[in-house]
Motif scaffolding. Sequence first.
Motif, mmCIF file in Angstrom:
data_model
loop_
_atom_site.group_PDB
_atom_site.id
_atom_site.type_symbol
_atom_site.label_atom_id
_atom_site.label_comp_id
_atom_site.label_asym_id
_atom_site.label_seq_id
_atom_site.Cartn_x
_atom_site.Cartn_y
_atom_site.Cartn_z
ATOM 1 N N GLU A 158 0.717 -1.129 -0.025
ATOM 2 C CA GLU A 158 -0.045 0.092 0.034
ATOM 3 C C GLU A 158 0.839 1.397 -0.033
ATOM 4 O O GLU A 158 1.997 1.250 0.449
ATOM 5 N N PRO A 159 0.290 2.504 -0.634
ATOM 6 C CA PRO A 159 1.045 3.569 -0.664
ATOM 7 C C PRO A 159 1.666 3.882 0.908
ATOM 8 O O PRO A 159 0.913 3.854 1.854
ATOM 9 N N MET A 160 2.902 4.429 0.760
ATOM 10 C CA MET A 160 3.515 4.764 2.125
ATOM 11 C C MET A 160 3.285 6.258 2.472
ATOM 12 O O MET A 160 4.093 7.163 2.166
ATOM 13 N N THR A 161 2.131 6.655 2.979
ATOM 14 C CA THR A 161 1.826 7.846 3.262
ATOM 15 C C THR A 161 2.197 8.352 4.861
ATOM 16 O O THR A 161 2.822 7.556 5.445
ATOM 17 N N MET A 162 2.196 9.446 5.145
ATOM 18 C CA MET A 162 2.474 9.925 6.552
ATOM 19 C C MET A 162 1.518 9.310 7.397
ATOM 20 O O MET A 162 1.872 8.741 8.538
ATOM 21 N N GLN A 167 0.217 5.240 11.661
ATOM 22 C CA GLN A 167 -0.621 4.198 12.338
ATOM 23 C C GLN A 167 0.352 2.947 12.820
ATOM 24 O O GLN A 167 0.051 2.320 13.606
ATOM 25 N N ARG A 168 1.620 3.056 12.092
ATOM 26 C CA ARG A 168 2.549 1.980 12.547
ATOM 27 C C ARG A 168 3.600 2.553 13.703
ATOM 28 O O ARG A 168 4.643 1.909 14.047
ATOM 29 N N GLY A 169 3.499 3.727 14.227
ATOM 30 C CA GLY A 169 4.009 4.036 15.591
ATOM 31 C C GLY A 169 5.266 4.525 15.113
ATOM 32 O O GLY A 169 6.259 4.781 16.288
ATOM 33 N N ALA A 170 5.634 5.213 13.922
ATOM 34 C CA ALA A 170 7.013 5.612 13.797
ATOM 35 C C ALA A 170 7.312 7.034 14.330
ATOM 36 O O ALA A 170 8.162 7.345 14.792
ATOM 37 N N PHE A 171 6.223 7.768 14.154
ATOM 38 C CA PHE A 171 5.848 8.897 15.075
ATOM 39 C C PHE A 171 4.312 9.423 15.187
ATOM 40 O O PHE A 171 3.439 8.551 14.787
ATOM 41 N N SER A 172 4.168 10.391 16.118
ATOM 42 C CA SER A 172 2.683 10.888 16.312
ATOM 43 C C SER A 172 2.103 11.460 14.998
ATOM 44 O O SER A 172 2.926 11.840 14.365
ATOM 45 N N LYS A 173 0.699 11.798 15.236
ATOM 46 C CA LYS A 173 0.240 12.399 13.993
ATOM 47 C C LYS A 173 0.527 13.940 14.160
ATOM 48 O O LYS A 173 0.750 14.473 12.902
ATOM 49 N N GLU A 174 0.706 14.452 15.246
ATOM 50 C CA GLU A 174 1.150 15.658 15.422
ATOM 51 C C GLU A 174 2.612 16.062 14.746
ATOM 52 O O GLU A 174 2.843 16.975 13.942
ATOM 53 N N VAL A 175 3.465 15.067 14.741
ATOM 54 C CA VAL A 175 4.925 15.274 14.238
ATOM 55 C C VAL A 175 4.629 14.926 12.627
ATOM 56 O O VAL A 175 5.177 15.514 11.880
ATOM 57 N N SER A 342 11.371 -1.887 16.808
ATOM 58 C CA SER A 342 10.658 -0.903 16.140
ATOM 59 C C SER A 342 11.603 0.171 15.669
ATOM 60 O O SER A 342 12.600 0.589 15.991
ATOM 61 N N ARG A 343 11.017 0.805 14.572
ATOM 62 C CA ARG A 343 11.829 2.079 13.913
ATOM 63 C C ARG A 343 11.105 3.182 14.435
ATOM 64 O O ARG A 343 9.688 3.368 14.218
ATOM 65 N N LYS A 344 11.945 4.182 14.845
ATOM 66 C CA LYS A 344 11.455 5.515 15.342
ATOM 67 C C LYS A 344 12.033 6.603 14.768
ATOM 68 O O LYS A 344 13.350 6.602 14.548
ATOM 69 N N LEU A 345 11.235 7.714 14.846
ATOM 70 C CA LEU A 345 11.890 9.202 14.706
ATOM 71 C C LEU A 345 12.709 9.399 15.889
ATOM 72 O O LEU A 345 12.134 9.589 17.023
ATOM 73 N N MET A 346 13.936 9.468 16.024
ATOM 74 C CA MET A 346 14.901 9.892 16.860
ATOM 75 C C MET A 346 15.054 11.678 17.326
ATOM 76 O O MET A 346 15.059 11.841 18.404
ATOM 77 N N GLU A 347 15.175 12.356 16.163
ATOM 78 C CA GLU A 347 15.349 13.771 16.580
ATOM 79 C C GLU A 347 15.085 14.654 15.089
ATOM 80 O O GLU A 347 15.444 13.970 14.076
#
Length: 410
Positions: A158-162, A167-175, A342-347
């Motif tokens: 599926e298309p990788m949108t923000m 939804q997969r927890g990489a970062f919050s909706k606000e970020v 898990s893959r996360k936004l760090m900074e």
Amino acid sequence: MKEEIKKRIMDRLDFTKDITDRRLKDMIQGEILEYSREKPMLLEEKIKLSKEVFYALRKLDFLQDLLEDESVTEIMINGYQHVFIEKEGHLYQYSEQFSSEEKLYQVVQQIASGANRMVNEMHPIVDARLDDGSRVNIILPPVSLDGAVMTIRKFAKEPMTMEWLCQRGAFSKEVGEFLKVLVRAKYNIFISGGTGSGKTTLLNGLSNCIPKDERIITIEDSAELRLNGIENLVRLEMRNANAAGEHQIDMKDLIKAALRSRPDRIIVGEVRGEEALSMLNAMNTGHDGSISTGHANGTRDMLRRMETMVLMGVDMPVAAIRGQIASAIDIIVHLGRLPDGSRKLMEIVEVEGMDQQEIQIHSVFARREDGKLIQTGEIRDQKKLKEYGQYDSYQALMEKWNSGDQLLEA
């Protein structure tokens, strides 16, 4: 059983004619029916065997099942007997293996030729891609001592949108909203991170925030970006040298060609070497909103690596290189993998400019020691926000955050 059925089919095939998938499946089912008269099988076994034989003859053998399994994110083959897979950030040894080194080599050649790549003893290392966009790295003997090695990095169908990333927890909706504003405001963004941290996935997500009426040129080693809804899109891909070592077209050549093609933005899949200078030049010559990625352990480390990459191709003062970097890149987004896989936004940092021959940066978002991502600052250079009509959206986000807790993730 699979090898016996395969042998019978191969003996019957007429290689002077094209055989359709339907015809091949009919032949396989006929042979399995004959075989089951000698050795009775359950219906489920017949269906499974039919699929396995078809995959072995027409697809990528048992790898096809793994490629169609959406829970598998990476496939690692260390010689024909050792296959490992990644699921939910954890590695497991797979129960199946190739029948021989020769069969693995056939699959390797099938993948390489399908991507218009050449791999052999003279050129034992190659990057390729599958039709679904999955990234493939191949290493053959004599470089690989224990047989052919192949690593397949899969991408979601599926298309990788923000929204998909949120939804997969990489970062919050606000970020995610904050990053969208930066893309629309045409900040030059560089994504850094280690292997498997999600750099290309985030690049896909950011790219899909670009207004659909712009002319976009993507430049990649092996094409894997998937931009949706952009009609004026040009996709460029590197070309390896031929058997005589000639006619190679590298990333640096593609960036130069892109600059002559009237782009609104240039998206470079990943910089690894001297092409970094060409990328910086592109960002410094009016192509605001460009995005690229690179390997690094942190934002400071990414800046140092970029200096090194530029020095691979040209001998120039470090202060001049730093000046180029500081004026070209506006934002660095750093990604990482946590111990749980898990893959996360760090900074997220803003590049402010030069002071006493050093690049100055300040943090906008950072992940605390307890694993929570918080806002640590605001964008100081807001010229592009105003110029491209994103100032009000940015201010609305800031007011929302400043009115409550700075904690952006539960």
